[in-house]
Design a protein around this motif. Sequence first.
Motif, PDB file in Angstrom:
ATOM      1  N   SER A 159      -1.317  -1.703  -0.734  1.00  0.00           N
ATOM      2  CA  SER A 159      -2.480  -1.410   0.256  1.00  0.00           C
ATOM      3  C   SER A 159      -1.973  -1.152   1.678  1.00  0.00           C
ATOM      4  N   LEU A 160      -0.836  -1.595   2.152  1.00  0.00           N
ATOM      5  CA  LEU A 160       0.006  -1.227   3.375  1.00  0.00           C
ATOM      6  C   LEU A 160       0.131   0.346   3.348  1.00  0.00           C
ATOM      7  N   LYS A 161       0.639   0.682   2.365  1.00  0.00           N
ATOM      8  CA  LYS A 161       1.013   2.290   2.276  1.00  0.00           C
ATOM      9  C   LYS A 161      -0.396   2.925   2.379  1.00  0.00           C
ATOM     10  N   ALA A 215      -3.080   2.054   3.886  1.00  0.00           N
ATOM     11  CA  ALA A 215      -3.604   1.959   5.243  1.00  0.00           C
ATOM     12  C   ALA A 215      -2.809   2.619   6.259  1.00  0.00           C
ATOM     13  N   TYR A 216      -1.680   2.529   6.312  1.00  0.00           N
ATOM     14  CA  TYR A 216      -1.062   3.098   7.374  1.00  0.00           C
ATOM     15  C   TYR A 216       0.015   4.253   6.728  1.00  0.00           C
ATOM     16  N   GLY A 217       0.226   4.456   5.780  1.00  0.00           N
ATOM     17  CA  GLY A 217       1.009   5.674   5.392  1.00  0.00           C
ATOM     18  C   GLY A 217       2.402   5.665   5.408  1.00  0.00           C
ATOM     19  N   GLN A 218       2.936   5.405   6.584  1.00  0.00           N
ATOM     20  CA  GLN A 218       4.354   5.332   7.120  1.00  0.00           C
ATOM     21  C   GLN A 218       4.828   4.126   7.070  1.00  0.00           C
ATOM     22  N   VAL A 219       5.210   3.605   5.958  1.00  0.00           N
ATOM     23  CA  VAL A 219       5.574   2.274   5.663  1.00  0.00           C
ATOM     24  C   VAL A 219       6.799   2.295   4.766  1.00  0.00           C
ATOM     25  N   GLY A 278       6.972   8.684   5.628  1.00  0.00           N
ATOM     26  CA  GLY A 278       5.722   9.612   5.936  1.00  0.00           C
ATOM     27  C   GLY A 278       6.171  10.782   6.378  1.00  0.00           C
TER      28      GLY A 278
END
Length: 114
Positions: A3-5, A7-11, A94
């Motif tokens: 879910s973090l990836k 939502a933010y992509g560059q994780v 990312g």
Amino acid sequence: MDSLKAAYGQVAVVDNGGFFPESDNQQDAAWFLADAMKMLGTVAVGTSERELRWGLGYLKAVVSSKNLPLVSANLVDPATRKPIFKPYVIEKVGRVKVGFFSVMSDKVDLGSGA
């Protein structure tokens, strides 16, 4: 993590070290924790004194068996003076490339199996 990836992509998942258990009777947990980090897609794992608690030979076995991306910029073999693990990793996160490294005190005891 997914879910973090999303939502933010560059994780990137990283660990600063110290993941081996503190108790001597929990040595088997080190294998489990290393496996969990690998399954989570951890791109770099730092090295600390705790990972050396059962000796360098044991740490090398865990890292090799799990193909864990352990890094240490200044942990060197005392005989050859060559790095024991990769000094750093560079990963594309990312749209950017990010470097990850780890350093530890020069006073660390390499433990048995060094």
